[in-house]
Design a protein around this motif. Structure first.
Motif, PDB file in Angstrom:
ATOM      1  N   MET B   1     -50.678  22.546  47.639  1.00 52.60           N
ATOM      2  CA  MET B   1     -50.043  23.693  46.965  1.00 52.60           C
ATOM      3  C   MET B   1     -50.831  24.980  47.219  1.00 52.60           C
ATOM      4  O   MET B   1     -52.051  25.003  47.158  1.00 52.60           O
ATOM      5  CB  MET B   1     -49.984  23.440  45.445  1.00 52.60           C
ATOM      6  CG  MET B   1     -48.728  22.731  44.974  1.00 52.60           C
ATOM      7  SD  MET B   1     -47.242  23.733  45.200  1.00 52.60           S
ATOM      8  CE  MET B   1     -47.535  25.059  44.020  1.00 52.60           C
ATOM      9  N   GLN B   2     -50.090  26.034  47.454  1.00 52.54           N
ATOM     10  CA  GLN B   2     -50.709  27.327  47.666  1.00 52.54           C
ATOM     11  C   GLN B   2     -51.059  27.943  46.309  1.00 52.54           C
ATOM     12  O   GLN B   2     -50.263  27.886  45.379  1.00 52.54           O
ATOM     13  CB  GLN B   2     -49.692  28.217  48.386  1.00 52.54           C
ATOM     14  CG  GLN B   2     -50.308  29.318  49.194  1.00 52.54           C
ATOM     15  CD  GLN B   2     -49.248  30.071  49.973  1.00 52.54           C
ATOM     16  OE1 GLN B   2     -48.069  30.031  49.636  1.00 52.54           O
ATOM     17  NE2 GLN B   2     -49.662  30.771  51.001  1.00 52.54           N
ATOM     18  N   SER B   3     -52.255  28.507  46.191  1.00 53.56           N
ATOM     19  CA  SER B   3     -52.606  29.179  44.942  1.00 53.56           C
ATOM     20  C   SER B   3     -51.841  30.493  44.840  1.00 53.56           C
ATOM     21  O   SER B   3     -51.315  31.005  45.831  1.00 53.56           O
ATOM     22  CB  SER B   3     -54.109  29.448  44.898  1.00 53.56           C
ATOM     23  OG  SER B   3     -54.407  30.558  45.717  1.00 53.56           O
ATOM     24  N   GLU B   4     -51.802  31.050  43.622  1.00 46.33           N
ATOM     25  CA  GLU B   4     -51.076  32.304  43.423  1.00 46.33           C
ATOM     26  C   GLU B   4     -51.705  33.444  44.235  1.00 46.33           C
ATOM     27  O   GLU B   4     -51.010  34.267  44.814  1.00 46.33           O
ATOM     28  CB  GLU B   4     -51.081  32.657  41.933  1.00 46.33           C
ATOM     29  CG  GLU B   4     -49.705  33.080  41.426  1.00 46.33           C
ATOM     30  CD  GLU B   4     -49.682  33.179  39.913  1.00 46.33           C
ATOM     31  OE1 GLU B   4     -49.905  34.278  39.411  1.00 46.33           O
ATOM     32  OE2 GLU B   4     -49.474  32.136  39.252  1.00 46.33           O
ATOM     33  N   ASP B   5     -53.047  33.449  44.273  1.00 48.45           N
ATOM     34  CA  ASP B   5     -53.756  34.474  45.054  1.00 48.45           C
ATOM     35  C   ASP B   5     -53.430  34.371  46.540  1.00 48.45           C
ATOM     36  O   ASP B   5     -53.154  35.369  47.203  1.00 48.45           O
ATOM     37  CB  ASP B   5     -55.274  34.318  44.872  1.00 48.45           C
ATOM     38  CG  ASP B   5     -55.758  35.043  43.626  1.00 48.45           C
ATOM     39  OD1 ASP B   5     -54.900  35.600  42.899  1.00 48.45           O
ATOM     40  OD2 ASP B   5     -56.972  35.033  43.378  1.00 48.45           O
ATOM     41  N   ASP B   6     -53.475  33.137  47.052  1.00 46.27           N
ATOM     42  CA  ASP B   6     -53.159  32.929  48.467  1.00 46.27           C
ATOM     43  C   ASP B   6     -51.743  33.406  48.768  1.00 46.27           C
ATOM     44  O   ASP B   6     -51.484  34.042  49.785  1.00 46.27           O
ATOM     45  CB  ASP B   6     -53.273  31.439  48.826  1.00 46.27           C
ATOM     46  CG  ASP B   6     -54.723  30.999  48.947  1.00 46.27           C
ATOM     47  OD1 ASP B   6     -55.614  31.866  48.865  1.00 46.27           O
ATOM     48  OD2 ASP B   6     -54.957  29.786  49.101  1.00 46.27           O
ATOM     49  N   ARG B   7     -50.839  33.060  47.867  1.00 43.54           N
ATOM     50  CA  ARG B   7     -49.445  33.447  48.045  1.00 43.54           C
ATOM     51  C   ARG B   7     -49.317  34.972  48.098  1.00 43.54           C
ATOM     52  O   ARG B   7     -48.657  35.523  48.978  1.00 43.54           O
ATOM     53  CB  ARG B   7     -48.614  32.884  46.871  1.00 43.54           C
ATOM     54  CG  ARG B   7     -47.169  33.328  46.827  1.00 43.54           C
ATOM     55  CD  ARG B   7     -46.362  32.728  47.958  1.00 43.54           C
ATOM     56  NE  ARG B   7     -45.051  33.363  48.068  1.00 43.54           N
ATOM     57  CZ  ARG B   7     -44.241  33.216  49.105  1.00 43.54           C
ATOM     58  NH1 ARG B   7     -44.596  32.460  50.126  1.00 43.54           N
ATOM     59  NH2 ARG B   7     -43.079  33.822  49.144  1.00 43.54           N
ATOM     60  N   HIS B   8     -49.992  35.618  47.172  1.00 45.80           N
ATOM     61  CA  HIS B   8     -49.947  37.081  47.144  1.00 45.80           C
ATOM     62  C   HIS B   8     -50.510  37.667  48.442  1.00 45.80           C
ATOM     63  O   HIS B   8     -49.918  38.573  49.038  1.00 45.80           O
ATOM     64  CB  HIS B   8     -50.719  37.603  45.931  1.00 45.80           C
ATOM     65  CG  HIS B   8     -50.815  39.100  45.898  1.00 45.80           C
ATOM     66  ND1 HIS B   8     -49.726  39.911  45.650  1.00 45.80           N
ATOM     67  CD2 HIS B   8     -51.863  39.936  46.130  1.00 45.80           C
ATOM     68  CE1 HIS B   8     -50.097  41.177  45.713  1.00 45.80           C
ATOM     69  NE2 HIS B   8     -51.386  41.221  46.001  1.00 45.80           N
ATOM     70  N   ASP B   9     -51.654  37.127  48.884  1.00 46.69           N
ATOM     71  CA  ASP B   9     -52.254  37.616  50.137  1.00 46.69           C
ATOM     72  C   ASP B   9     -51.288  37.450  51.305  1.00 46.69           C
ATOM     73  O   ASP B   9     -51.198  38.308  52.179  1.00 46.69           O
ATOM     74  CB  ASP B   9     -53.547  36.847  50.449  1.00 46.69           C
ATOM     75  CG  ASP B   9     -54.681  37.247  49.515  1.00 46.69           C
ATOM     76  OD1 ASP B   9     -54.500  38.234  48.764  1.00 46.69           O
ATOM     77  OD2 ASP B   9     -55.714  36.567  49.522  1.00 46.69           O
ATOM     78  N   GLU B  10     -50.575  36.336  51.304  1.00 45.17           N
ATOM     79  CA  GLU B  10     -49.657  36.091  52.408  1.00 45.17           C
ATOM     80  C   GLU B  10     -48.512  37.105  52.395  1.00 45.17           C
ATOM     81  O   GLU B  10     -48.103  37.607  53.447  1.00 45.17           O
ATOM     82  CB  GLU B  10     -49.098  34.665  52.325  1.00 45.17           C
ATOM     83  CG  GLU B  10     -48.428  34.260  53.628  1.00 45.17           C
ATOM     84  CD  GLU B  10     -47.708  32.925  53.524  1.00 45.17           C
ATOM     85  OE1 GLU B  10     -48.197  32.038  52.798  1.00 45.17           O
ATOM     86  OE2 GLU B  10     -46.650  32.790  54.161  1.00 45.17           O
ATOM     87  N   VAL B  11     -48.012  37.404  51.202  1.00 45.39           N
ATOM     88  CA  VAL B  11     -46.921  38.380  51.109  1.00 45.39           C
ATOM     89  C   VAL B  11     -47.410  39.754  51.568  1.00 45.39           C
ATOM     90  O   VAL B  11     -46.713  40.464  52.303  1.00 45.39           O
ATOM     91  CB  VAL B  11     -46.352  38.442  49.669  1.00 45.39           C
ATOM     92  CG1 VAL B  11     -45.257  39.507  49.577  1.00 45.39           C
ATOM     93  CG2 VAL B  11     -45.799  37.084  49.253  1.00 45.39           C
ATOM     94  N   VAL B  12     -48.624  40.116  51.154  1.00 42.52           N
ATOM     95  CA  VAL B  12     -49.181  41.409  51.582  1.00 42.52           C
ATOM     96  C   VAL B  12     -49.319  41.436  53.104  1.00 42.52           C
ATOM     97  O   VAL B  12     -48.938  42.408  53.766  1.00 42.52           O
ATOM     98  CB  VAL B  12     -50.545  41.678  50.908  1.00 42.52           C
ATOM     99  CG1 VAL B  12     -51.238  42.879  51.551  1.00 42.52           C
ATOM    100  CG2 VAL B  12     -50.360  41.912  49.411  1.00 42.52           C
TER     101      VAL B  12
END
Lengths: 400, 400
Positions: B1-12
């Motif tokens: 599972m991707q962490s919320e931070d990782d997910r945010h970084d990916e979107v950025v």
């Protein structure tokens, strides 16, 4: 006349080049040490495999060869006072190490840097005390490139590149001036002379040969090779150890290249061979003092991988045309990798077709056109090769 | 599972890529405008000659073609919500344009950027209002490289490059799995799939074909070409207008390339073709959930200009080996231009000989070795060509 400010700037620039050569060893060792650090960041079982296949032990060998390269490079800059006044150097040294100077990244007139790898990020290097001048990563790249220039111009391994370009240029010169007896009266100029092998060959044939070069990264090694070398194959350098990319095997990476393949001091008695340091457009600009003016003074101008160092190619062409005697010949061989295309300097990038049209407009008749496939300071064992489809021509001054 | 931070970084990160595509037009126009400024810095009589030989009028043509390229590039990023959630994008957008973000220069996993010109200085560009996110010059280079990837993978002009690499790879696959009826049961993975032509060809032949790609600079155009293209040769792009260096003539610089040369939607009914976005080592790492674990699931892995994107090549090799079924085949074609050699990331640069030794240690038997000379997103009319001596082999999983 050079102004005092210009003179000071030149001494500072020269000293930066000297420092770049001297910092080679620490810089290159630091880059290799980065590999050791990375080794400890991967899982130990992966590291064990790398040790088994010989990768790890290569790092130690590379360190040893960096020391060997440094021995040669340090000799090039052992006596800077040959080139510059001691007091001027002391003033420049003080300024360089002052608080306001650090990592500079000026874009300089650069002839020796063609087949760079696309990786250009700088290495971190913390081997200098704070406040000490640190050479820029682009200057360090030029130092490494100097090693490859020795290969191109002064080693047996460079022969294929020299035969590709220098040989047809010399043949064109000999076709135009076939009379051997008159060669000492034929004045040949080689702008962008690099490590001066082409100029040396022309002097060897009996012509008056004058090299012109701007970059201290070329001038320091060419002075050394022409004046200090005592014996054939005196030095062995290791030009391919700095990048591990596209290596087929360790032996290719670590192989040594000996130089020189001919003794530069073996020019026949009475040879007329000289080097003039400085910017081509400045030195050969029209001068009010007729003693200094070069207009119409040259029988041949030979440009090899040179014309694309122009900011304004029109002025290069006008200059070549003006300094040639009527009927004089311009022999060109090279690509059009406009050196200032992505710099802060003026840059006018024209196509090959346009270069030839401009030359015709300015008063040349172009003949003997051909395309020469060649590398430039290439590594023929690398998995990545750069192939220049260099434009070759002989042009005759017909007007002006 | 991707962490919320990782997910945010990916979107950025994704949004930065979107912005890079959208800023292409202004950025490229600005670079061309620099040439006009330089024109006014040279003597008028030199400028008159440049006008006479057609250099000046080329600048206007280049502006026109930049607009044409921008039309295509803007379509690739017309609907970012296909890929990312609208609300997440809005949060990322706000962050990107916040006061703390400016010109970034992160080194990303980058497969589409091989034959870069050595000039890498950034252009100044002041077309964005202060506070607006400005794409880095390296990201802008990747956008320009995308245009060349269309040529390589989806144009008639790219056929020579595809025949050099994709054809022998496909031939190796067909030799190993000659039975046409069983192809739908043969699972083929193509990591580093770029614009997905190789994967598409394999699906076309009837295999299950899965592409894997990390870079959004590749994922956005591959999505577009595979899903949005309606007709053969629907678009014309001008990939060679961005650098004027090493051009033989204007026509070469300005020439248009049409794509696609085949209709991507023309896959036979029942074809099994998919794309999985993400990092190869993450996606194919061992998973605790057997449903997600890919160990032993693949009959063939095809790596084309891919393995040198590894930070730790040992882990790449272990991963390829582990996900193959016993007797499965790994077909490789490419150089060893280690992408992270001069970055801040871990980088283990091994030689070709060492790659093969490591593969043998890990449990492969290598056969059918050869060297393939090929360009990669090359311009065959340029005066400078990059020739890769790509290593080709077929390797069979024999242990593990």
């Amino acid at each position: 006349m050079q102004s005092e400010d210009d003179r000071h700037d030149e001494v500072v620039h020269f000293l930066k080049v000297v420092h770049a050569f001297r910092q080679y060893e620490a810089y290159a060792i630091s880059a290799n040490t980065r590999r050791r650090r990375d080794f400890f960041k991967i899982p130990p079982e992966d590291g064990a495999l790398l040790e088994k296949v010989g990768w790890k032990s290569r790092l130690d060998k590379v360190d040893d060869l960096i020391h060997e390269n440094a021995k040669v490079l340090n000799q090039l800059v052992a006596n800077p006072t040959i080139f510059m006044d001691e007091n001027e150097l002391a003033v420049a040294e003080k300024e360089l190490n002052g608080p306001s100077h650090g990592h500079s990244n000026n874009h300089h007139h650069d002839h020796g840097n063609r087949s760079n790898h696309r990786h250009s990020t700088s290495h971190s290097h913390s081997h200098n005390a704070p406040g000490r001048y640190q050479a820029s990563s682009s200057d360090m790249e030029k130092v490494r490139s100097t090693l490859k220039q020795f290969v191109r111009d002064w080693s047996a391994e460079g022969r294929a590149e020299r035969d590709a370009c220098y040989k047809p240029m010399i043949d064109a010169l000999l076709r135009r001036f076939p009379d051997e007896e008159n060669r000492p009266q034929r004045r040949v100029l080689i702008p962008g002379a690099g490590l001066a092998r082409l100029g040396w060959e022309i002097a060897y044939l009996g012509f008056e040969s004058r090299c012109n070069e701007f970059s201290h990264f070329m001038l320091l090694p060419s002075y050394y090779v022409l004046n200090e070398i005592k014996s054939l194959n005196q030095h062995t350098i290791y030009p391919f150890i700095h990048s591990f990319s596209n290596a087929t095997d360790s032996e290719s990476l670590l192989r040594g290249i000996r130089f020189p393949d001919v003794l530069p001091s073996s020019l026949p008695p009475g040879s007329n061979f000289s080097m003039v340091a400085g910017d081509f457009e400045d030195i050969f600009a029209p001068k009010s003092d007729p003693e200094e003016d070069e207009t119409g003074q040259w029988d041949a101008v030979l440009t090899c991988f040179f014309i694309d160092t122009a900011k304004n190619i029109v002025n290069y062409l006008r200059t070549i045309h003006r300094i040639l005697a009527p009927g004089g010949v311009w022999v060109n061989c090279g690509p059009l990798l406009w050196h200032f295309e992505n710099s802060d300097e003026v840059s006018i990038e024209v196509s090959l077709e346009e270069v030839k049209s401009l030359a015709t407009e300015i008063g040349f008749v172009i003949s003997d056109e051909t395309t020469i496939e060649t590398s430039y300071v290439g590594d023929d064992r690398s998995m990545l090769g750069y192939v220049y489809r260099a434009a070759f021509w002989t042009a005759t001054k017909v007007e002006g």
